[in-house]
Design a protein around this motif. Sequence first.
Motif, PDB file in Angstrom:
ATOM      1  N   THR A 219       0.969  -1.177  -0.068  1.00 30.80           N
ATOM      2  CA  THR A 219       0.245   0.048  -0.088  1.00 30.80           C
ATOM      3  C   THR A 219       0.984   1.078   0.057  1.00 30.80           C
ATOM      4  O   THR A 219       1.783   1.534   0.888  1.00 30.80           O
ATOM      5  N   GLN A 220       0.675   2.012  -0.925  1.00 27.48           N
ATOM      6  CA  GLN A 220       1.446   3.353  -0.996  1.00 27.48           C
ATOM      7  C   GLN A 220       0.609   4.689  -0.752  1.00 27.48           C
ATOM      8  O   GLN A 220       1.255   5.729  -0.604  1.00 27.48           O
ATOM      9  N   SER A 221      -0.684   4.430  -0.489  1.00 30.13           N
ATOM     10  CA  SER A 221      -1.406   5.583  -0.074  1.00 30.13           C
ATOM     11  C   SER A 221      -2.170   5.499   1.184  1.00 30.13           C
ATOM     12  O   SER A 221      -3.152   4.976   1.223  1.00 30.13           O
ATOM     13  N   PRO A 222      -1.580   6.135   2.182  1.00 34.22           N
ATOM     14  CA  PRO A 222      -2.212   5.959   3.479  1.00 34.22           C
ATOM     15  C   PRO A 222      -3.624   6.796   3.654  1.00 34.22           C
ATOM     16  O   PRO A 222      -4.368   6.294   4.350  1.00 34.22           O
ATOM     17  N   MET A 223      -3.638   7.547   2.765  1.00 34.39           N
ATOM     18  CA  MET A 223      -4.930   8.353   2.602  1.00 34.39           C
ATOM     19  C   MET A 223      -6.156   7.620   2.194  1.00 34.39           C
ATOM     20  O   MET A 223      -7.377   7.608   2.553  1.00 34.39           O
ATOM     21  N   LEU A 224      -5.700   6.626   1.308  1.00 33.91           N
ATOM     22  CA  LEU A 224      -6.898   5.560   0.798  1.00 33.91           C
ATOM     23  C   LEU A 224      -7.462   4.732   1.925  1.00 33.91           C
ATOM     24  O   LEU A 224      -8.514   4.467   2.111  1.00 33.91           O
ATOM     25  N   LEU A 225      -6.239   4.264   2.932  1.00 35.19           N
ATOM     26  CA  LEU A 225      -6.732   3.382   4.076  1.00 35.19           C
ATOM     27  C   LEU A 225      -7.327   4.215   5.137  1.00 35.19           C
ATOM     28  O   LEU A 225      -8.352   3.697   5.601  1.00 35.19           O
ATOM     29  N   THR A 226      -7.138   5.288   5.291  1.00 31.16           N
ATOM     30  CA  THR A 226      -7.887   6.316   5.998  1.00 31.16           C
ATOM     31  C   THR A 226      -9.356   6.535   5.597  1.00 31.16           C
ATOM     32  O   THR A 226     -10.423   6.321   6.270  1.00 31.16           O
ATOM     33  N   GLY A 227      -9.623   6.800   4.462  1.00 30.97           N
ATOM     34  CA  GLY A 227     -10.837   6.823   3.692  1.00 30.97           C
ATOM     35  C   GLY A 227     -11.473   5.385   3.729  1.00 30.97           C
ATOM     36  O   GLY A 227     -12.758   5.231   4.136  1.00 30.97           O
ATOM     37  N   LEU A 228     -10.733   4.298   3.794  1.00 27.16           N
ATOM     38  CA  LEU A 228     -11.364   2.855   3.974  1.00 27.16           C
ATOM     39  C   LEU A 228     -11.977   2.755   5.425  1.00 27.16           C
ATOM     40  O   LEU A 228     -13.235   2.453   5.431  1.00 27.16           O
ATOM     41  N   PHE A 229     -11.068   3.191   6.328  1.00 26.55           N
ATOM     42  CA  PHE A 229     -11.687   3.067   7.772  1.00 26.55           C
ATOM     43  C   PHE A 229     -13.005   3.859   8.058  1.00 26.55           C
ATOM     44  O   PHE A 229     -13.585   3.212   8.844  1.00 26.55           O
ATOM     45  N   LEU A 230     -12.863   5.211   7.591  1.00 30.19           N
ATOM     46  CA  LEU A 230     -14.026   6.199   7.778  1.00 30.19           C
ATOM     47  C   LEU A 230     -15.140   5.518   7.285  1.00 30.19           C
ATOM     48  O   LEU A 230     -16.320   5.440   7.831  1.00 30.19           O
ATOM     49  N   PHE A 231     -15.219   5.095   6.011  1.00 27.43           N
ATOM     50  CA  PHE A 231     -16.508   4.571   5.302  1.00 27.43           C
ATOM     51  C   PHE A 231     -16.729   3.235   5.844  1.00 27.43           C
ATOM     52  O   PHE A 231     -18.090   2.810   5.923  1.00 27.43           O
TER      53      PHE A 231
END
Length: 591
Positions: A219-231
Motif C-alpha cells: 500500500t502506497q497511499s495512507p490516505m486511501l486506507l484512512t478513507g477505507l476506515f472512515l467509510f
Amino acid sequence: MNFNTAVVVGYFVLIGIINFSFRRMASKSSTDYFRGGGRMLWWMVGSSAFMIQFSAWTFTGAAGEAFRNGFPAVYVFIGNVLAFLLAWAFFAKKFRQMRVDTPTEAVRRRFGESSELFFTWAIIPLSIIQGGVWLNSLSVFFSAVMGIKLGTTLWITGLAVLSFSMIGGAWGVAASDFVQSMVVAVMSIACAAVALFKVGGVGEIVHRFPGNFFYGPDTQSPMLLTGLFLFLVVKQILTINNMKDSYRFLGAKDSFDAKKGALFAFLLMLAGAMIWMIPPWASAILFPDAGIAHSAQLGKKASDAVYLVFAERAMPLGTVGLLMAGLFSATMAAADGALNHNAGIFVRSFYQPVIRRGKQVSDREALVAGKIVNATNGLLIILTAQFYSQLNQMSLFDLMMRVSTLAQVPILVPLFLGALIRKVPDWASWATVVFGLVVSYFVSNVVTAHEIAGYFHIALSASELSAANTVLAIAAHVFLTGGFFCLTMLFYREPEQTRREQLDSFYHDFAREVVSDASQSEFDRLQRHKLGRITLMMGAGLFAMLAIPNPLWGRLLFLCCALAILVLGALMCRSANPVAVPGKELQSQSS
C-alpha cells in the motif's frame, strides 16, 4: 477418531441438548419461535447480536486479510464496536419498542403495506446471499481440517446448521450463541496469549510483520486506507442500526434489557477486535507458508485457513476442534438471519396477508409454514455457498465486501434513515432501494475505481484497488443514495387520516418503553437455570480435554478455560432461584 473430531462430536451433542432443551419454549407460539416471545434476558440478546456480527468469516476471510495486509483487517471490527455503542445509546431500545415479531412488520408500520411487500422480497434473497457467504466461510475451515472436498463439506455443514436452527427456533439459537460466545472468548484469549508469547509481544508483531504493519505490504497511499476506515465505520453503523436487522433486539424482554444487550455486544466486540487478529499477524512472522499450507484442499482459497495453521502448529491438541466448534456456532448464529427470521418475515408479511388473504392463521399453521420456509431457505443457502466456492479468483474478504457494499447497503440506507426522519412519503423507502441498486451498478461496471485511477494516471496495487472499490461503493451510497432519500422530503404530503393514525401509533410506540410483566421473573429463572446447567456441561467437556496428551502448559491452558466456564455456570445456577407467581402461566409477551 482423532482428538479434534472427538471435540467436534462432543460439541454437536451439546448443541443438540441446547436446542432440545429450549424446543418447548420455542414451540408455544409462532412469536416464541421467531423471536423468543420477547422474553430474552440481556445477556442472551447481547451474545446473540455479537455472534451474528462475528460469523465464521472472522476466522477465515478476515484472518486471511490480516495475514496478508496487517492492521487494516481490523477496520470492520472497529466499525462494529462503534455501531454497537450507537445501538446502546439509541437504536436498541427504539427497535424493541416497535413491538413487532419481524422487521418487515416494522416496515409496514413505518412505510405502509406496499413497502412491506417490497422489502419482504428484497430482504429474503439478500439474507440467502449473505448466508451463502457465511456457510462458505465455515466450509473452507471444515474442509481443510477434515480433508474432505469443499463441495461435500458445504452440504454436511449446511444441513447441520439447518437442522439445529429448525429444532430450537430463536430460543435455541440464542442459547447456543451465549454458550458458544464463552467458548469463542476463552479460545480467542488463549490463542492470542500463545501468539504473543511465541512472537515476543505486540512490539515484535509491528516490527517484524512482512511489509508495513499499519498499511499493508503493498500500500502506497495512507490516505486511501484512512478513507477505507472512515467509510467502513459508516457501513457497519448502517449494518447494525437499521430496521432490517432490528431482530437482534426484538427478542429482549423490555427496553432496558435491549439497551443492556447492545452494551454487552459492544464490550464483547471491543475485546474481540483487540485480540482476534493477533494469531494471523503472528503467523505471518512465525509461519510464512501458512497462506499455502492447505492449498491441496482449498486451492487459491488456502490463505483463508491461516488461523487453522496457527492452531495446528502453535496450540495444544484439541484446539482445532474447539475452533471448529466456535466457527460452527458463529455460522449458525449468522445463518439464523436467513432461516428463522426469513421464515418469520415470509409468514407474517406474505403468507398471512397474501396467500391466506388476511385470514386469521393459527399458531400451529404459522409454525408449520415457517419451518417449511426455513428448510427451503436452508437448501438455497447451501446452493448459493456452492456457487461461491467456485469463485476461485476472489478471497472471502473481498467476497464479503462486495456483497455487503453493493447488494446490502442500498437496502440499509432507507431503513436506517427512516427511523430518524419522519416527513418522507411512504414510497421513499422502496424508491431509494431501486435508486441505490442503480448506483451499485454504476460504481461496479461504469465508473469504477480502476477507471478513476486510470483517468488520473494513478497506479494501484491489487489490495489498494480492492480498498478503493469498497470506498467508492460506500461513499456513493452515503452521498447519492442517502441524498436521494433525504430529497424525497420535498415530496412529502400529510397522509390521509387512516395512514396518519397508523404513523402516529408507530411513533407513539417507538417512544414508549416496553416494561416486562409480572410473569417475566419465571422466564428469567428458566433461562438462568437451563443455560447454567448447559454451561456446566460445557465446562465439564473442557475439563475432560485435560486427558488429551498435551505438554503441561497445554493442559494448564485447558484447565484455566474450563475453570472460567465452570465458575460462570455455577453462578448462573445459583442465581436461578424459583420465584412463585400464583395464577400466571408462561405466555409470550405481546408487547
